[in-house]
Design a protein around this motif. Structure first.
Motif, short mmCIF file in Angstrom:
data_model
loop_
_atom_site.label_atom_id
_atom_site.label_comp_id
_atom_site.label_asym_id
_atom_site.label_seq_id
_atom_site.Cartn_x
_atom_site.Cartn_y
_atom_site.Cartn_z
N HIS A 1 -8.07 -36.63 -38.97
CA HIS A 1 -7.71 -35.01 -38.85
C HIS A 1 -8.69 -34.34 -39.49
O HIS A 1 -8.95 -34.55 -40.74
N MET B 1 -8.15 -35.10 -45.06
CA MET B 1 -8.69 -36.54 -45.03
C MET B 1 -10.40 -36.43 -44.56
O MET B 1 -10.97 -37.35 -44.16
N HIS C 1 -2.78 -31.66 -36.83
CA HIS C 1 -2.27 -33.11 -37.58
C HIS C 1 -0.98 -32.50 -38.48
O HIS C 1 0.05 -33.04 -38.50
N GLU C 2 -1.36 -31.84 -39.42
CA GLU C 2 -0.56 -31.41 -40.52
C GLU C 2 0.76 -30.57 -40.03
O GLU C 2 0.53 -29.47 -39.59
N GLU D 1 -6.87 -42.52 -43.84
CA GLU D 1 -5.90 -41.62 -44.64
C GLU D 1 -5.98 -42.40 -46.06
O GLU D 1 -6.25 -43.56 -46.13
N TYR D 2 -5.46 -41.50 -47.32
CA TYR D 2 -5.58 -42.26 -48.35
C TYR D 2 -4.35 -43.20 -48.49
O TYR D 2 -3.43 -42.95 -49.08
ZN LIG Z 1 -4.06 -36.77 -43.41
#
Ligand SMILES: [Zn+2]
Length: 397
Positions: free
Chosen positions: A88, A114, A147-148, A174-175
């Motif tokens: 995203h 990200m 996304h968020e 993603e992290y």
């Molecule tokens: Zn993310």
């Protein structure tokens, strides 16, 4: 290590990852503010970077015209699997921090969540094409907005999936990198409103005769607690248990006034095997039972974030990914659960393909202090390229 990922291939891929080129892309993406619902400009930038690199780029609207998604492909033309990298481009709504790189660490809005991971995925595609590393099949990169939460609702990636932009497996940068997530719980947020007819009024001027929204709320919370105690018995060895959690309750204005409204909020999490319909039905049944018993009205927003999912540990994606991870680090990643929900849940639950969330060991997601070691971006690019080499070959499955 798998047959295709011998030490020579691993070191050739690692050498082919171009740190400066990767960082240029990361800086270009982080440099354009893209709070959720406003990722159009950064999506245009990503598309132009990919086109300049010679990739064919599609821009499917995917239900959000303000910011069409970005889709790029590299296909060997030889029959094999397609590995998808999905990310995203939107960031949480916090003050913008411009990109900078200092002492081997990159800083800036979205570098952890990200855009750094997306830049690593872009670098992986370049490496695969330029080094002619893929024995067969191809790779597809997809990037999107929305996304968020609470600003986005995940609908753009849902549309991409519905429109068929789905590979045979997906990696999401993603992290998250401390385990190889095989399972994730589904999650819904709920907001319940308990109301009664009439106005707020003094306790001694008829207030005491009104249906009590506070008693109804208390009853509801008791039922929720009883259900949660039942849910405690539903345990997955990796993902933990199902739950129903209340995080806030509000009602009333003062000690001797009968209020008209109570609001409570919380989450419901469930395990693979359960369904959204069953979970929602069970929740709504409790609300209507308490409403009937207490003479109140109870309605709720029951907002499903993502469904639960589980992927096979012995499937081609997990084996390819683990071979790539151990090839670059010398260690196998322990399998585990994904603590949060992300778009990987949607690719498994709605797209029907396995997905692994794996990105740089980055810090500060959802804060103004995002930071990501450059070495981690380089590592992720190599892991993504190597996973594709093992997965797309379609050998031995
Ligand atoms: Zn993310």
């Amino acid at each position: 290590m798998s047959v295709v990922l011998n030490e020579t291939v691993v070191s050739r891929v690692q050498e082919a990852v171009d740190e400066a080129r990767l960082l240029d892309t990361a800086v270009a993406l982080v440099g354009i503010p893209s709070p959720t619902r406003s990722a159009g400009e950064v999506a245009d930038k990503l598309a132009s970077v990919l086109r300049a690199d010679g990739f064919d780029v599609e821009r499917p609207v995917a239900g959000f015209e303000a910011s069409p998604a970005v889709v790029a492909r590299f296909d060997t033309g030889r029959a094999g699997r397609v590995l998808q990298f999905n990310g995203h481009l939107d960031t949480v709504h916090l003050p913008f921090v411009p990109p900078r790189v200092e002492n081997g660490v990159m800083y800036g809005s979205g570098v952890s969540d990200m855009k750094g991971g997306i830049a690593a995925a872009v670098e992986a595609i370049r490496v695969l094409r330029d080094g002619d590393f893929l024995p067969a099949g191809g790779v597809m990169l997809t990037a999107h907005d929305l996304h968020e939460v609470p600003w986005g609702d995940g609908s753009q990636v849902n549309s991409l999936i519905a429109d068929g932009y789905v590979g045979d497996a997906v990696l999401l940068p993603e992290y998250h990198c401390h385990n190889c997530p095989l399972v994730g719980r589904g999650q819904a947020m709920f907001q319940v409103r308990v109301t009664r007819d009439g106005e707020a009024c003094h306790e001694v001027l008829g207030g005491i005769d009104q249906p009590s929204v506070i008693s109804a709320g208390a009853k509801l919370i008791e039922r929720f607690a009883a259900l949660d105690a039942e849910l405690e018995k539903l345990v997955h060895p990796l993902a933990g248990r199902e739950s129903l959690f209340v995080g806030q309750v509000h009602s009333g204005e003062m000690f001797n006034q009968s209020p008209t409204q109570l609001m409570l909020e919380g989450t419901r999490r469930w395990l693979p095997g359960n369904t959204i319909e069953a979970v929602r039905g069970q929740f709504e049944e409790m609300l209507s039972a308490v409403a009937t018993e207490t003479g109140t009205r109870i309605d709720a927003d029951f907002r499903v974030s993502r469904d639960a999912y589980e992927i096979a540990e012995d499937g081609a994606l997990v084996r390819s990914f683990q071979a790539a991870f151990s090839g670059t680090t010398g260690a196998e990643l322990p399998v585990g659960a994904k603590p949060f929900v992300d778009d990987g849940n949607a690719f498994v639950a709605a797209g029907g393909v396995p997905a692994i969330t794996h990105g740089p060991g980055a810090l500060g997601a959802h804060t103004v202090n995002e930071e990501c070691p450059v070495a981690e971006l380089v590592r992720v690019a190599a892991v993504y390229a190597l996973t594709a080499i093992a997965f797309c070959a379609n050998v031995g499955d």
